[in-house]
Design a protein around this motif. Sequence first.
Motif, PDB file in Angstrom:
ATOM      1  N   UNK A 113       0.832  -1.211   0.000  1.00  0.00           N
ATOM      2  CA  UNK A 113       0.000   0.000   0.000  1.00  0.00           C
ATOM      3  C   UNK A 113       0.862   1.256   0.000  1.00  0.00           C
ATOM      4  N   UNK A 114       1.937   1.265   0.780  1.00  0.00           N
ATOM      5  CA  UNK A 114       2.836   2.427   0.800  1.00  0.00           C
ATOM      6  C   UNK A 114       3.446   2.680  -0.571  1.00  0.00           C
ATOM      7  N   UNK A 115       3.849   1.605  -1.241  1.00  0.00           N
ATOM      8  CA  UNK A 115       4.422   1.751  -2.579  1.00  0.00           C
ATOM      9  C   UNK A 115       3.376   2.321  -3.534  1.00  0.00           C
ATOM     10  N   UNK A 116       2.142   1.812  -3.432  1.00  0.00           N
ATOM     11  CA  UNK A 116       1.080   2.302  -4.316  1.00  0.00           C
ATOM     12  C   UNK A 116       0.701   3.746  -3.998  1.00  0.00           C
ATOM     13  N   UNK A 117       0.727   4.138  -2.732  1.00  0.00           N
ATOM     14  CA  UNK A 117       0.484   5.541  -2.377  1.00  0.00           C
ATOM     15  C   UNK A 117       1.488   6.435  -3.095  1.00  0.00           C
ATOM     16  N   UNK A 118       2.747   6.044  -3.079  1.00  0.00           N
ATOM     17  CA  UNK A 118       3.774   6.821  -3.776  1.00  0.00           C
ATOM     18  C   UNK A 118       3.479   6.899  -5.269  1.00  0.00           C
ATOM     19  N   UNK A 119       3.032   5.791  -5.861  1.00  0.00           N
ATOM     20  CA  UNK A 119       2.675   5.793  -7.281  1.00  0.00           C
ATOM     21  C   UNK A 119       1.550   6.779  -7.555  1.00  0.00           C
ATOM     22  N   UNK A 120       0.500   6.738  -6.729  1.00  0.00           N
ATOM     23  CA  UNK A 120      -0.623   7.661  -6.904  1.00  0.00           C
ATOM     24  C   UNK A 120      -0.175   9.105  -6.731  1.00  0.00           C
TER      25      UNK A 120
END
Length: 173
Positions: A113-120
């Motif tokens: 989720x943290x990685x995806x937050x950065x992507x968003x």
Amino acid sequence: MCLDITACSKARFVHNDEVCEDDDHCHISSLPEFVVRLDGKTDGCYVFDDAPRFGFCAGSCSSFYRWRDVLSYVALGVSLESFWDNMDEFNGRPFMELLYMADNEGAIGPATSKKLVADFENLRGAVEQKLRETIKERGWPFDDRDVRGWLEQYSNWHKAFALASDDGFVLFH
């Protein structure tokens, strides 16, 4: 039928009994090919005590596919099918954990989720412009309402992963 998404933070493992009828427990599991998305967390029942939750409908499985297809074009420049056919070429690229995920069940844990937050967040400033450019390039029949709806889902996913990045999960059900 709607793909419901629920995001919770501060997950606390309770047990991994096969059968659990406790209404306060949330069962977290994953299909074998997506177990890595649990970030080492155990399949089983969790509680979230009084932690914040957020939920939304990601649409039907086919509309979720379509949303991810557009995301794949916007973020990676290729269709979702092309991404799936050549996933090794996209290791570490934005959104790959969401683009390759079950469309009906499972969960994504806090590290992913943290990685995806950065992507968003990395795409956030340019997402509407890239979306409009992609629509024009692809000749898709999107109107302003469609654009707003797609961007609303983008915001929903971002919010869900931000919440889950605090030791929680994004659940697909």
